[in-house]
Design a protein around this motif. Sequence first.
Motif, PDB file in Angstrom:
ATOM      1  N   THR A   1       9.211  11.712 -34.178  1.00 23.86           N
ATOM      2  CA  THR A   1       9.229  13.028 -33.819  1.00 23.86           C
ATOM      3  C   THR A   1       7.354  13.269 -33.987  1.00 23.86           C
ATOM      4  O   THR A   1       6.982  14.394 -33.755  1.00 23.86           O
ATOM      5  CB  THR A   1       9.722  13.892 -35.022  1.00 23.86           C
ATOM      6  N   ASN A   2       6.539  12.015 -33.783  1.00 24.17           N
ATOM      7  CA  ASN A   2       5.093  12.081 -34.004  1.00 24.17           C
ATOM      8  C   ASN A   2       4.672  12.104 -32.622  1.00 24.17           C
ATOM      9  O   ASN A   2       4.831  10.950 -31.972  1.00 24.17           O
ATOM     10  CB  ASN A   2       4.645  11.077 -34.826  1.00 24.17           C
TER      11      ASN A   2
ATOM     12  N   ALA B   1      10.156  14.539 -30.480  1.00 25.90           N
ATOM     13  CA  ALA B   1       9.356  15.554 -31.147  1.00 25.90           C
ATOM     14  C   ALA B   1       9.846  17.112 -30.818  1.00 25.90           C
ATOM     15  O   ALA B   1      10.499  17.995 -31.858  1.00 25.90           O
ATOM     16  CB  ALA B   1       7.924  15.486 -30.833  1.00 25.90           C
TER      17      ALA B   1
ATOM     18  N   GLY C   1       4.439  23.188 -30.778  1.00 32.28           N
ATOM     19  CA  GLY C   1       4.789  21.951 -30.364  1.00 32.28           C
ATOM     20  C   GLY C   1       4.351  21.690 -28.967  1.00 32.28           C
ATOM     21  O   GLY C   1       3.914  20.633 -28.536  1.00 32.28           O
TER      22      GLY C   1
END
Length: 620
Positions: free
Chosen positions: A366-367, A395, A420
């Motif tokens: 999720t990075n 992510a 995001g």
Amino acid sequence: MKKISLLLFCLAFSFLNAQVNRIEPPNWWTGLKNENLQLLVHHPNIGKTTPKISYEGVTIEKVHQAKSPNYLFIDLKIDESTKPGKFNIIFESEKGKKITQSYELKPKSKASEDFIGFNSSDAIYLITPDRFANGNEANDVVKTMNETELDRTHDYKRHGGDIQGIINRIDYIKNLGFTAIWPTPVLTNDMKSGSYHGYAMTDFYQVDPRFGTLADYKNLAGKLQQNGMKLIMDQVANHCGSEHWWMKDLPFADWVNYQELYEKEKKYVTSNHRRTSNQDLYASEKDKKEMAEGWFVPTMPDLNQRNPFLAKYIIQNSIWWIETLQLGGIRQDTYPYPDKVFMSNWAGAIMKEYPNFNIVGEEWSTNPLLIGYWQQGAKNKDGYQSNLRSTMDFAMQTLIPQAIKEKESWDKGLAKLYDGLANDFHYTSPKDIMIFPDNHDMDRIFTQMEENVENTKMALATYLVLPRIPQFYYGTEILMQNTAKPGDHGLIRTDFPGGWKGDKVNAFTGEGLTADQKDVQDFLTKILNYRKNSKAIHDGKTMHFAPNNGVYTLFRMLNDEVVVFFLNKNESTKVDLSIYNELNLKGKKFKNILTGEEFIWDNELILNQKGAYLFTTKMN
């Protein structure tokens, strides 16, 4: 005397015409850019023979013996002028005995540049074949294989779905609006249990007979092409199944990682799953080694891609399937786990041969820093170039459900979606990244959304309008869920209703579906079929506005087409359209993609209920 002479003649003739146990790749093609081919030959004591070929344009460059005497690796050069055809490879022993193996070079069906990979114009339908539809009951059980039990009541046993079942439902998938199909692996998994999922392959060149035949696989690819759709193949370079045929006779002492430990003590070293060790400036060699060389589980031996013969084997296997099936893409499992230098070489070899092709790698992170690292063109500090056009956006997959479910505040709720998406500045090409609400390894999106139908629809619409390649898992369109056992893979991969004779509910026809299921199916069908022809969503400029009073707005724009996406978390709200004046939309006519209603963009817009809203300037 005559009988003895005749017997000796027959024995000599039969030996001369004997076939080797295995030669891989089983065939090849003329006209490839790379003129080199390495054959793996497996047969008792074949390593003690000398191979000879007499075919114009084909030259034996070098012959390699392995540690096991039952292998021979033959380097061939296939000149660009070589004509398609069959020829014999004669293996002659020191005592003059011969084995003759026929081999075929086929003509390429189309130019390498004409292999067009999936891209942002596509929407991909992910299928677990064993759980989708049973099109051929005759192949449900193959008694010669290790796992013969069929039990639809057991989440981890085989249920009988197959390739023919997918073929039979292409129209359904196409009508939903999808343009590509990604089945999880259908190659042979002759494992003693859990063979249904396909990720512990025991033969990289054979279709599992419980899924069908190579002819079935080719038929699936051909039917998709006839419908303007693409087939994406799920491949695994990291590991094989412990029942793989070569595990009983490994060619080299380093064919699999920690091989000596496995052979002497039947032990293995588990991967530490520290995927960041691929990028970490401070990672120890111990951590790097355990990450890249450790095994997932005892039943999945970790392949050593640093062995040059295995490296060529994997690359050629991928090319063989691209040519055989006329693929529209590859999904590579567990992308950060194999040797990363090899993975760059693997992807590079494929993309050099097929410059318009595409591969997506699974990087479960999720990075965004890690997601971006694996995309070709990234300006990585270590200079690494992956040759990988697509990677997976875990992510945004994670942020979207959070953004919709959370209570609104300055830094929560829709702000997470806004912030995001702002990370796209880090990616070489955001539109080439694959986005998805769920997949075969995670909770169904309806379960993630706590079985709230409206929230689920809002999430699904969001995934479809972002500058990404969307992938949906089978059954998402009918609100399939695994709420009873979150995280349970067997339940996540539930049978698709209507895929088996006698099913009381049939999602293919709509029989027995609830009102909510039909509503979501219709909702997705409308958006997907609009998206199919929307240049603005495929390639357009993206602009979004910070969330305001529970409303998030995103625009996709290209030439005269403008797509406006609203996420509204209020029961009813009035949107001040002057907020968007910089886009010069006043006076333009818009149509609601979901309802067909039209309006003129003026001073304000009423969003009369909570949900996702999609408007377009395209009137047809």
